[in-house]
Design an enzyme around this catalytic site. Structure first.
Site, PDB file in Angstrom:
ATOM      1  N   LYS A 173      61.111  38.979  -8.635  1.00 30.78           N
ATOM      2  CA  LYS A 173      61.906  40.105  -9.133  1.00 30.78           C
ATOM      3  C   LYS A 173      62.705  39.588 -10.327  1.00 30.78           C
ATOM      4  O   LYS A 173      63.870  39.205 -10.197  1.00 30.78           O
ATOM      5  CB  LYS A 173      62.803  40.653  -8.014  1.00 30.78           C
ATOM      6  CG  LYS A 173      63.244  42.078  -8.278  1.00 30.78           C
ATOM      7  CD  LYS A 173      63.694  42.756  -7.007  1.00 30.78           C
ATOM      8  CE  LYS A 173      64.426  44.046  -7.299  1.00 30.78           C
ATOM      9  NZ  LYS A 173      63.641  45.049  -8.005  1.00 30.78           N
ATOM     10  N   GLU A 230      51.204  49.154  -7.231  1.00 31.96           N
ATOM     11  CA  GLU A 230      52.450  49.790  -6.791  1.00 31.96           C
ATOM     12  C   GLU A 230      52.871  50.804  -7.841  1.00 31.96           C
ATOM     13  O   GLU A 230      52.146  51.029  -8.814  1.00 31.96           O
ATOM     14  CB  GLU A 230      53.541  48.729  -6.574  1.00 31.96           C
ATOM     15  CG  GLU A 230      53.855  47.899  -7.820  1.00 31.96           C
ATOM     16  CD  GLU A 230      54.958  46.872  -7.591  1.00 31.96           C
ATOM     17  OE1 GLU A 230      55.782  47.051  -6.685  1.00 31.96           O
ATOM     18  OE2 GLU A 230      55.004  45.890  -8.359  1.00 31.96           O
ATOM     19  N   ARG A 236      65.164  36.914  -0.878  1.00 27.17           N
ATOM     20  CA  ARG A 236      64.199  37.208  -1.954  1.00 27.17           C
ATOM     21  C   ARG A 236      64.739  36.750  -3.306  1.00 27.17           C
ATOM     22  O   ARG A 236      63.991  36.234  -4.142  1.00 27.17           O
ATOM     23  CB  ARG A 236      63.867  38.710  -1.975  1.00 27.17           C
ATOM     24  CG  ARG A 236      62.752  39.046  -2.956  1.00 27.17           C
ATOM     25  CD  ARG A 236      62.258  40.475  -2.815  1.00 27.17           C
ATOM     26  NE  ARG A 236      63.276  41.437  -3.210  1.00 27.17           N
ATOM     27  CZ  ARG A 236      63.128  42.756  -3.118  1.00 27.17           C
ATOM     28  NH1 ARG A 236      61.999  43.269  -2.636  1.00 27.17           N
ATOM     29  NH2 ARG A 236      64.083  43.574  -3.491  1.00 27.17           N
TER      30      ARG A 236
HETATM   31  N1  PXG Z   1      58.283  47.436  -6.739  1.00 24.55           N
HETATM   32  C1  PXG Z   1      59.021  47.196  -7.833  1.00 24.55           C
HETATM   33  C2  PXG Z   1      58.334  46.770  -9.076  1.00 24.55           C
HETATM   34  C3  PXG Z   1      60.416  47.336  -7.790  1.00 24.55           C
HETATM   35  O1  PXG Z   1      61.135  47.071  -8.870  1.00 24.55           O
HETATM   36  C4  PXG Z   1      60.213  47.995  -5.459  1.00 24.55           C
HETATM   37  C5  PXG Z   1      58.842  47.819  -5.579  1.00 24.55           C
HETATM   38  C6  PXG Z   1      60.781  48.350  -4.128  1.00 24.55           C
HETATM   39  O2  PXG Z   1      61.388  47.204  -3.535  1.00 24.55           O
HETATM   40  P1  PXG Z   1      62.597  47.327  -2.512  1.00 24.55           P
HETATM   41  O3  PXG Z   1      62.877  45.946  -2.076  1.00 24.55           O
HETATM   42  O4  PXG Z   1      63.726  47.948  -3.264  1.00 24.55           O
HETATM   43  O5  PXG Z   1      62.133  48.185  -1.393  1.00 24.55           O
HETATM   44  C7  PXG Z   1      61.028  47.778  -6.590  1.00 24.55           C
HETATM   45  C8  PXG Z   1      62.492  48.049  -6.500  1.00 24.55           C
HETATM   46  C9  PXG Z   1      64.793  51.892 -10.018  1.00 24.55           C
HETATM   47  C10 PXG Z   1      64.746  50.419  -9.754  1.00 24.55           C
HETATM   48  O6  PXG Z   1      65.636  52.313 -10.810  1.00 24.55           O
HETATM   49  C11 PXG Z   1      63.948  49.856  -8.750  1.00 24.55           C
HETATM   50  C12 PXG Z   1      63.948  48.461  -8.566  1.00 24.55           C
HETATM   51  C13 PXG Z   1      64.702  47.725  -9.392  1.00 24.55           C
HETATM   52  C14 PXG Z   1      65.460  48.292 -10.376  1.00 24.55           C
HETATM   53  C15 PXG Z   1      65.506  49.638 -10.561  1.00 24.55           C
HETATM   54  O7  PXG Z   1      63.990  52.625  -9.423  1.00 24.55           O
HETATM   55  N2  PXG Z   1      63.245  47.722  -7.630  1.00 24.55           N
END
Ligand code: PXG
Length: 289
Positions: free
Chosen positions: A149, A182, A50
């Site tokens: 991301k 989301e 990713r």
């Molecule tokens: N949507 C967004 C916008 C994200 O940033 C997820 C979904 C979940 O993706 P994963 O691959 O982790 O299952 C994310 C996750 C936090 C934090 O502090 C979360 C994310 C990045 C930085 C901080 O909650 N990404």
């Protein structure tokens, strides 16, 4: 703490980047948040894939191969004796001029931080989250595609500010059409009559790796899982709602915009999925050797 910076491990005090780095000046870069469980890095290849897709989408050339990046993550975990931890992998555009032109930057900067994980309070898992829909819509896919991301997280930060101001830890974000996208840092799922539904990433969501793993585990366990466009209505009338993310894992939502979801307590199917996820996270992954 040892930090991977550029092409090697350095002491934390020497892990500094230029004030001319476009990651800082413009949020120009990409990142991943990764978990280690039980001396293994969970879903490492998926995170690296990713990261490289995000980089490709913003025309950023990562100066390392995927195999070298995998090794760098493992080496950083090893150097910090990580057993259970959180890994932040960042690739910035690198040092450039004060102008916007990314092609004048020298070389992308690679940063890997492996630290102890800060878990959410257990109380939130036991009782579930209350969330609100925020006014900040998720980025339009033709402005900044939410599937990238990127280091440009202001869209999510603005949503999070609204959530916190409303006394909530997370929120629901809609896309430019008013469809469910989301949460600010997590994907969203609803369960109605035993059928599990989540919006497709084309509705303005990051294609979460926790989300993908939950879909896979739920289907293997015999549940019907659909990726379909959803309205807030679908969440309000659901039997169970939960969020997924690397940091949060799987967490129940029991109240959305002051509508009680289901019986107002974490649901049974969500609990089963969380159990399956934990089993998987604690037994699979790339060994830290
Ligand atoms: N949507 C967004 C916008 C994200 O940033 C997820 C979904 C979940 O993706 P994963 O691959 O982790 O299952 C994310 C996750 C936090 C934090 O502090 C979360 C994310 C990045 C930085 C901080 O909650 N990404």
């Amino acid at each position: 703490m040892k930090i991977f910076l550029g092409d090697k491990l350095v002491d934390e005090k020497d892990a500094v980047v230029s004030v001319f780095d476009h990651g800082l000046l413009y949020g120009d870069g990409v990142f991943e948040g990764i978990r280690a469980y039980n001396r293994r890095v969970f879903l490492l290849d998926e995170h690296i894939d990713r990261l490289y897709d995000s980089a490709r989408a913003i025309a950023l050339n990562i100066p390392m191969s995927k195999a070298e990046m995998v090794q760098a993550v493992v080496d950083t975990c090893k150097a910090n004796e990580i057993v259970d931890g959180y890994i932040r992998l960042v690739v910035t555009r690198g040092k450039g001029s004060l102008g916007l032109n990314p092609f004048l930057c020298d070389k992308a900067e690679v940063i890997i931080i492996a630290a102890a994980i800060q878990l959410y309070p257990q109380e939130l898992y036991d009782n579930g989250l209350r969330i609100v829909t925020v006014g900040t819509i998720r980025n339009h896919p033709e402005a900044i595609n939410p599937r990238i991301k990127s280091l440009n997280y202001l869209n999510n930060v603005l949503a999070k500010i609204e959530a916190i101001n409303a006394g909530c830890m997370e929120c629901l974000m809609l896309n430019h059409k008013g469809e469910v996208a989301e949460a600010s840092g997590d994907n969203v799922f609803a369960i109605k009559n035993g059928v599990i539904t989540t919006p497709p990433s084309t509705c303005g969501a990051l294609e979460g790796l926790t989300r993908n793993k939950v879909i896979e585990l739920a289907r293997k366990a015999g549940y019907e899982v659909r990726e379909a466009t959803m309205a807030r209505y679908d969440l309000y009338v659901a039997d169970e709602v939960f969020l997924t993310g690397t940091a949060a894992e799987i967490i129940s939502v029991v109240d959305i915009d002051k509508r009680v979801i289901g019986i107002g307590k974490p649901g049974e199917i969500t609990g089963k999925l969380a159990e399956l996820y934990h089993q998987c996270a604690n037994s699979e992954g790339t060994p830290i050797l």
